[in-house]
Design a protein around this motif. Structure first.
Motif, PDB file in Angstrom:
ATOM      1  N   LEU A 108       0.824  -1.207   0.000  1.00 23.15           N
ATOM      2  CA  LEU A 108       0.000   0.000   0.000  1.00 23.15           C
ATOM      3  C   LEU A 108       0.855   1.253   0.000  1.00 23.15           C
ATOM      4  O   LEU A 108       0.421   2.313  -0.477  1.00 23.15           O
ATOM      5  CB  LEU A 108      -0.919   0.009   1.218  1.00 23.15           C
ATOM      6  N   GLU A 109       2.070   1.137   0.550  1.00 18.58           N
ATOM      7  CA  GLU A 109       2.949   2.297   0.679  1.00 18.58           C
ATOM      8  C   GLU A 109       4.327   2.117   0.063  1.00 18.58           C
ATOM      9  O   GLU A 109       5.002   3.112  -0.228  1.00 18.58           O
ATOM     10  CB  GLU A 109       3.120   2.652   2.170  1.00 18.58           C
ATOM     11  N   ALA A 110       4.760   0.876  -0.137  1.00 20.25           N
ATOM     12  CA  ALA A 110       6.116   0.651  -0.648  1.00 20.25           C
ATOM     13  C   ALA A 110       6.236  -0.760  -1.201  1.00 20.25           C
ATOM     14  O   ALA A 110       5.589  -1.684  -0.703  1.00 20.25           O
ATOM     15  CB  ALA A 110       7.157   0.865   0.466  1.00 20.25           C
ATOM     16  N   GLY A 111       7.078  -0.929  -2.203  1.00 25.14           N
ATOM     17  CA  GLY A 111       7.334  -2.246  -2.737  1.00 25.14           C
ATOM     18  C   GLY A 111       8.231  -3.055  -1.824  1.00 25.14           C
ATOM     19  O   GLY A 111       8.830  -2.536  -0.875  1.00 25.14           O
ATOM     20  N   TYR A 112       8.335  -4.338  -2.110  1.00 27.67           N
ATOM     21  CA  TYR A 112       9.099  -5.241  -1.246  1.00 27.67           C
ATOM     22  C   TYR A 112      10.551  -4.776  -1.115  1.00 27.67           C
ATOM     23  O   TYR A 112      11.091  -4.665  -0.010  1.00 27.67           O
ATOM     24  CB  TYR A 112       9.045  -6.656  -1.808  1.00 27.67           C
ATOM     25  N   GLY A 113      11.189  -4.513  -2.244  1.00 23.50           N
ATOM     26  CA  GLY A 113      12.586  -4.092  -2.203  1.00 23.50           C
ATOM     27  C   GLY A 113      12.777  -2.800  -1.440  1.00 23.50           C
ATOM     28  O   GLY A 113      13.779  -2.627  -0.729  1.00 23.50           O
ATOM     29  N   GLU A 114      11.832  -1.876  -1.569  1.00 22.30           N
ATOM     30  CA  GLU A 114      11.943  -0.604  -0.852  1.00 22.30           C
ATOM     31  C   GLU A 114      11.834  -0.818   0.652  1.00 22.30           C
ATOM     32  O   GLU A 114      12.538  -0.168   1.437  1.00 22.30           O
ATOM     33  CB  GLU A 114      10.863   0.365  -1.324  1.00 22.30           C
ATOM     34  N   VAL A 115      10.971  -1.725   1.076  1.00 22.27           N
ATOM     35  CA  VAL A 115      10.835  -2.007   2.505  1.00 22.27           C
ATOM     36  C   VAL A 115      12.152  -2.565   3.059  1.00 22.27           C
ATOM     37  O   VAL A 115      12.579  -2.195   4.164  1.00 22.27           O
ATOM     38  CB  VAL A 115       9.677  -2.991   2.752  1.00 22.27           C
ATOM     39  N   VAL A 116      12.797  -3.435   2.302  1.00 19.83           N
ATOM     40  CA  VAL A 116      14.105  -3.946   2.731  1.00 19.83           C
ATOM     41  C   VAL A 116      15.112  -2.803   2.843  1.00 19.83           C
ATOM     42  O   VAL A 116      15.850  -2.701   3.834  1.00 19.83           O
ATOM     43  CB  VAL A 116      14.613  -5.025   1.758  1.00 19.83           C
ATOM     44  N   ARG A 117      15.133  -1.912   1.849  1.00 18.61           N
ATOM     45  CA  ARG A 117      16.087  -0.796   1.876  1.00 18.61           C
ATOM     46  C   ARG A 117      15.802   0.154   3.037  1.00 18.61           C
ATOM     47  O   ARG A 117      16.737   0.695   3.648  1.00 18.61           O
ATOM     48  CB  ARG A 117      16.042  -0.045   0.545  1.00 18.61           C
ATOM     49  N   VAL A 118      14.532   0.356   3.359  1.00 22.65           N
ATOM     50  CA  VAL A 118      14.184   1.197   4.517  1.00 22.65           C
ATOM     51  C   VAL A 118      14.751   0.591   5.797  1.00 22.65           C
ATOM     52  O   VAL A 118      15.349   1.292   6.621  1.00 22.65           O
ATOM     53  CB  VAL A 118      12.653   1.363   4.624  1.00 22.65           C
ATOM     54  N   ALA A 119      14.570  -0.717   5.974  1.00 17.59           N
ATOM     55  CA  ALA A 119      15.096  -1.386   7.168  1.00 17.59           C
ATOM     56  C   ALA A 119      16.622  -1.299   7.214  1.00 17.59           C
ATOM     57  O   ALA A 119      17.210  -1.105   8.285  1.00 17.59           O
ATOM     58  CB  ALA A 119      14.643  -2.841   7.190  1.00 17.59           C
ATOM     59  N   GLU A 120      17.255  -1.434   6.060  1.00 15.84           N
ATOM     60  CA  GLU A 120      18.713  -1.308   6.013  1.00 15.84           C
ATOM     61  C   GLU A 120      19.146   0.100   6.409  1.00 15.84           C
ATOM     62  O   GLU A 120      20.114   0.282   7.153  1.00 15.84           O
ATOM     63  CB  GLU A 120      19.208  -1.653   4.608  1.00 15.84           C
ATOM     64  N   HIS A 121      18.436   1.096   5.914  1.00 13.47           N
ATOM     65  CA  HIS A 121      18.779   2.483   6.243  1.00 13.47           C
ATOM     66  C   HIS A 121      18.622   2.735   7.736  1.00 13.47           C
ATOM     67  O   HIS A 121      19.473   3.404   8.362  1.00 13.47           O
ATOM     68  CB  HIS A 121      17.897   3.444   5.442  1.00 13.47           C
ATOM     69  N   LEU A 122      17.549   2.233   8.323  1.00 11.25           N
ATOM     70  CA  LEU A 122      17.288   2.487   9.738  1.00 11.25           C
ATOM     71  C   LEU A 122      18.290   1.802  10.650  1.00 11.25           C
ATOM     72  O   LEU A 122      18.383   2.134  11.833  1.00 11.25           O
ATOM     73  CB  LEU A 122      15.870   2.028  10.087  1.00 11.25           C
ATOM     74  N   THR A 123      19.035   0.852  10.120  1.00 14.38           N
ATOM     75  CA  THR A 123      20.018   0.105  10.926  1.00 14.38           C
ATOM     76  C   THR A 123      21.442   0.272  10.403  1.00 14.38           C
ATOM     77  O   THR A 123      22.338  -0.453  10.843  1.00 14.38           O
ATOM     78  CB  THR A 123      19.659  -1.397  10.953  1.00 14.38           C
ATOM     79  N   ASP A 124      21.662   1.227   9.498  1.00 20.12           N
ATOM     80  CA  ASP A 124      22.983   1.294   8.852  1.00 20.12           C
ATOM     81  C   ASP A 124      24.086   1.821   9.757  1.00 20.12           C
ATOM     82  O   ASP A 124      25.270   1.709   9.423  1.00 20.12           O
ATOM     83  CB  ASP A 124      22.919   2.095   7.550  1.00 20.12           C
ATOM     84  N   ALA A 125      23.722   2.357  10.922  1.00 18.62           N
ATOM     85  CA  ALA A 125      24.752   2.804  11.859  1.00 18.62           C
ATOM     86  C   ALA A 125      25.283   1.668  12.725  1.00 18.62           C
ATOM     87  O   ALA A 125      26.267   1.841  13.448  1.00 18.62           O
ATOM     88  CB  ALA A 125      24.200   3.914  12.750  1.00 18.62           C
ATOM     89  N   LEU A 126      24.657   0.498  12.639  1.00 15.92           N
ATOM     90  CA  LEU A 126      25.067  -0.647  13.446  1.00 15.92           C
ATOM     91  C   LEU A 126      26.221  -1.387  12.787  1.00 15.92           C
ATOM     92  O   LEU A 126      26.453  -1.276  11.581  1.00 15.92           O
ATOM     93  CB  LEU A 126      23.886  -1.601  13.637  1.00 15.92           C
TER      94      LEU A 126
END
Length: 300
Positions: A245-263
């Protein structure tokens, strides 16, 4: 992002030719009013580096879970099933045992109920529900919590009474991202995270944000969860196909990667695959063997 092997710990499938999905109602959800099959997910998951998934129930009817188990039994992708059974039934333990005897029953890893739809904010504290949760714990399964922020206090009390049971908070506890408010949601998830038997899924965020959301809108909520639960108690989940409804599968993965990229790499690996294997006692996909990642023994 270094943890390119990913386990998607939360997605759904449904076939409207088999069963309606009553929750899909209204114009906003209209794009979901079609069948979404495992075959539709497979190419998108593969493109994103996903090697295993956990499929999660969508409707509270006894027929769905056997179907999901049978699907997992035939699938090289679906490693676990979070199903449904009536927690209030006097014979709930027998019902769980029967599910495990079905084709694919060895892939039953958890139980979930649509608590978010219960009008009683203390539904999880009812005596019959507590008895059912005890049966889930005794079966060695996890329990997925799909709750709204106002239901977090009852979820915390329920988890405190059943330390042997792992409670998995879906979708960050549905924070009010669209409004930008943090409280009282943040206090609720912090109190839940104080308990050692609680974990949380990095899932569902794009659907709680306002239309036209930006990654910056999600950061305060992800930071709150990371501070509360830490990288060792956080699991990635796509929430496909609801996420579409808001994002494609690949985009959701990239969002999660971005939110954790400082780890660091080890923390990212924990979030994107190791924690799911541990929490749900998943059978490890064959491609993991080259990395010598072993699966924990099933809980008894």
């Amino acid at each position: 992002m270094t943890a390119r092997l990913i386990i998607d710990a939360h997605h759904h499938v449904w076939d409207l030719a088999v069963r309606p999905q009553p929750w899909i109602a209204g114009e906003a959800l209209a794009p979901l009013a079609r069948s979404f099959m495992a075959a539709d997910l497979a190419p998108e998951a593969s493109a994103a580096g996903v090697v295993g998934t956990v499929v999660v129930q969508t409707v509270c009817v006894p027929e769905e879970t056997p179907e999901l188990l049978a699907l997992a039994h035939r699938s090289d992708l679906i490693a676990g099933v979070v199903g449904w059974t009536d927690l209030t039934a006097p014979d709930v333990a027998d019902r769980i045992a029967e599910l495990r005897e079905l084709p694919g029953g060895e892939r039953l890893v958890g139980i979930r109920h649509q608590v978010q739809e219960e009008p009683d904010p203390n539904w999880l504290l009812r005596a019959d529900v507590q008895r059912g949760l005890t049966a889930v714990a005794e079966a060695g399964l996890a329990y997925d919590l799909v709750v709204k922020p106002q239901q977090l206090p009852a979820a915390t009390i329920a988890a405190s009474r059943l330390i042997p049971l792992i409670f998995v908070l879906d979708h960050f506890g549905k924070p009010p991202i669209a409004t930008g408010a943090l409280e009282p949601w943040a206090d609720g998830v912090r109190r839940l995270a104080e308990l050692p038997n609680t974990v949380c899924k990095l899932s569902g965020l794009v659907n709680e944000a306002a239309p036209g959301w930006r990654i910056e809108d999600l950061v305060p909520y992800a930071d709150t969860i990371l501070e509360a639960f830490g990288s060792q108690r956080l699991l990635f989940g796509s929430d496909w196909p609801v996420c579409t409804l808001e994002a494609g599968y690949g985009e959701v993965v990239r969002v999660a990667e971005h939110l954790t990229d400082a780890l660091g790499p080890a923390e990212q690996e924990a979030i994107f695959h190791r924690n799911a294997i541990r929490v749900y006692s998943l059978q490890v996909p064959a491609c993991y063997s080259a990395r010598k990642i072993s699966s924990p023994a099933r809980r008894s």
